[in-house]
Each structure stands twice: as C-alpha cells, then as structure tokens.
Design a protein around this motif. Structure first.
Motif, short mmCIF file in Angstrom:
data_model
loop_
_atom_site.label_atom_id
_atom_site.label_comp_id
_atom_site.label_asym_id
_atom_site.label_seq_id
_atom_site.Cartn_x
_atom_site.Cartn_y
_atom_site.Cartn_z
N SER A 1 0.81 -1.22 0.00
CA SER A 1 0.00 0.00 0.00
C SER A 1 0.84 1.27 0.00
O SER A 1 0.37 2.33 -0.39
N ASP A 2 2.10 1.14 0.42
CA ASP A 2 3.01 2.29 0.42
C ASP A 2 3.71 2.47 -0.92
O ASP A 2 4.65 3.26 -1.02
N LYS A 3 3.26 1.73 -1.96
CA LYS A 3 3.81 1.82 -3.31
C LYS A 3 5.26 1.36 -3.38
O LYS A 3 6.00 1.71 -4.30
N VAL A 4 5.67 0.57 -2.41
CA VAL A 4 7.03 0.05 -2.35
C VAL A 4 6.99 -1.44 -2.63
O VAL A 4 6.11 -2.16 -2.13
N HIS B 1 7.85 -5.10 -2.09
CA HIS B 1 8.27 -5.91 -0.95
C HIS B 1 8.65 -7.30 -1.46
O HIS B 1 7.90 -7.92 -2.22
N PRO C 1 11.32 -4.70 2.27
CA PRO C 1 10.94 -3.62 1.35
C PRO C 1 12.17 -3.06 0.65
O PRO C 1 13.15 -2.68 1.29
#
Length: 347
Positions: A164-167, A169, A202
């Motif tokens: 959801s943090d656009k990172v 993983h 991440p």
C-alpha cells in the motif's frame, strides 16, 4: 494434412514450453494441445481451402481439361456454380468454428488448466531445482519431494508484491519441511511449512522484518496459471463480446466475424490465380498465391491491431479490405473469360 502437421508441431512446442515453465502439469498437455488446434482451425480452414482449390484447378488447366470444358460450352458461369457451393460450405464451417467452437475450446482449456493446478503448487516443480510458480507468483525451491508432490523437504519461497506504500516488498519464507493440502471441497489449496523463518524486505528501505514460526500456512488459491500470452477476450462467448465495448472485445468480435468472409475472398482469389498454361511449372503460381494470402492476412491483422489500440472503433476497415481484394479477384477472373476481338491482319 500438411498444414495441420505444421500447426500441430508449432502448438506442441508452445504447450511444452508452458509445461516446462510450470503453467500447468503434463497430465493435461495433450488435452490442451487438441483444444488449441481447434482454435487454430479459424485460420487453417480458409488457407487449406484456398491452396486446395488453387492446386486442383491448376492441375485441370495444365492438363488442358479446362480448355476442353470451355470448348464444350462451359464458361465462367459453369465454374462459378460449384465454387460458390464449396465456398459457402467452407464459410459456414469456418463461421461455426470462429463464433462457437473456438471460444468453447479456449474456455475448456482454461478450465482444464485451472482444475489441474488445484492439485499442485507448480506444475513443473522438481526437487533440487528453482521453479517459477504459476502466474509469475514467485520462485520455489525444495531439496526433497514425495512422489505424489504433497510432502516437501527443506523449502525456500521468494515472492514480490507492491504494498500500500507503493514500495516493492520481497517476501522470503523458509521451512524445514512442508505439506500441500486442500479443503474438503477441493477448491482452495494451502501450503503448510514447519520450523522456519519469514522475511519481509521492502526494497529501498531499512524497515526489514524477520519472524520465526513453528507452522506457517499460506493460501495458494490466488496462484493461477501463467496465461500472459493468451487474450482474455478469446474465451468470451460471441454474445458476451456484443455486450462489451472494450478495444480488446471489439477486436475479437471483428476477427471472428471476418473469418467466414475471408474464406469467400480467398476462394474467389484462387480461381484467377490457378489459371496457367501446360508449359508452366507445377507450383509456379503457388508462391504468388501464398504471398497474396499473407499480404491479405497482414492487412487484416494490422486493422485488428488498430482496433485493439483504440484508434478504430469498428470492423469497417477490415470489411473494406476484404471487399477490395474480392473485387480485384472478381475483375481478374472476369478478364480471363471476356471475349477477345480477333486481330486484323494487314493486307
């Protein structure tokens, strides 16, 4: 039969590649191969009818049988009647394949693959080798594997996902042993691992997480076969394509409806191209006919590509190309039977 052998060889190589990549198990390989060949009949039938008429009429011209028939009073109308019956029969058959049998074969193939993949983690899973999970779900490695594929030894799994943090993983899971099991209804499948570690990494960040567990159960229901090379619209029914308005569905509907017309165009084109003299080589016109087919097929494919890209919103250009080619073929055929004025001899 020659064209069928060529197509089956190409399809067999493609299916073998999918089995090797772990898209589906080898147990359904031949079923998928047969269904893929049914889908390919949409192009194979018009091409085989085109070449068959070309070779059949060409032989009659070389052996002067057509000239004998012409001297007996059979003109262009006498040739058009049987060709029209043949063309309409093949066009109806091609229409049935493109509008009904082909989509049914695609749906049946997808259902076979989905059912087979419920019983395995990856169709190509093998002990001691890194294997890609179906659907590009990640990489799995086991050092030991039971004969039925349900009991695993030391297991390593690595997957990627965008959070959801656009990172991105990277999830790494290891276990001393593993077991594959299903729910009682056989629909959902799970992988249980014992005595291992799970890492959440991440990319580009330092907030890594590490967890030790005694048992870790993961659902594999979301892992599907890798159908990235397939067109999702190809499995839809013709009525479903009519009710949809996306570029892919419009292009698929246009391609299905143009297939019977393509048969009529090719058989009309075969009649003037088959005319040759007894001194011409047996396959002299074959190269010209094949080039004509591929040029016509390429134009249709380019029109389909424009519809997929959203530049065109209907199949009008494809029908225009077909009408132009049909008109050229009809003009060539008529010019061969037009009465020629005798040359005047100079006194």
């Amino acid at each position: 039969m020659v064209l069928l052998a060529i197509m089956s060889g190409t399809q067999f190589a493609h299916v073998l590649q999918q089995v090797a990549n772990g898209s589906f198990p080898a147990s359904v390989m031949f079923q998928v191969l047969g269904l893929n060949m049914l889908t390919g009949l949409t192009t194979l039938l018009p091409l085989s009818a085109f070449l068959g008429v070309l070779l059949g009429l060409g032989r009659m011209y070389r052996e002067s049988e057509m000239h004998v028939l012409a001297s007996s009073g059979m003109g262009a109308d006498g040739l058009l009647r049987p060709m029209s019956i043949l063309a309409l029969s093949v066009a109806v058959l091609v229409g049935a394949v493109s509008l009904w049998l082909g989509p049914w074969a695609v749906r049946t193939s997808d259902a076979l693959v989905a059912a087979a993949n419920r019983s395995v983690i990856a169709a190509g899973l093998d002990a001691g080798r890194f294997t890609e999970l179906p659907g590009r779900g990640g990489i799995i490695f086991v050092d030991e594997l039971s004969r039925d594929g349900s009991q695993l030894g030391n297991t390593f799994i690595a997957t990627e996902r965008v959070g959801s943090d656009k990172v991105t993983h990277v999830k790494v899971v290891t276990g001393k042993r593993g077991q594959l099991y299903q729910e009682s209804d056989g629909n959902d499948r799970f992988l249980a691992l014992w005595n291992g570690w799970q890492y959440d990494l991440p990319l580009g960040a330092d907030n890594w997480r590490k967890m030790k567990y005694e048992r870790n159960d993961a659902s594999l229901s979301s892992v599907q076969a890798d159908n990235s090379d397939e067109d999702p619209a190809a499995s839809l029914t013709t009525m479903a394509l009519l009710n949809s308005n996306t570029p892919d569905t419009r292009a698929e509907f246009a391609w299905r409806t143009i297939a019977p017309a393509m048969t009529l165009v090719l058989l009309m084109l075969a009649m003037p191209l088959s005319r040759q003299t007894p001194r011409e080589p047996r396959f002299g016109r074959l190269l010209l006919a094949v080039l004509s087919f591929y040029f016509y097929y390429l134009l249709l494919a380019l029109c389909r590509g424009q519809i997929i890209k959203g530049h065109w919103h209907h199949a009008g250009p494809m029908w225009m190309v077909s009408l132009i080619v049909f008109g050229i073929a009809a003009w060539m055929f008529r010019s061969q039977y037009v009465e020629r004025k005798p040359r005047k001899v100079a006194a």
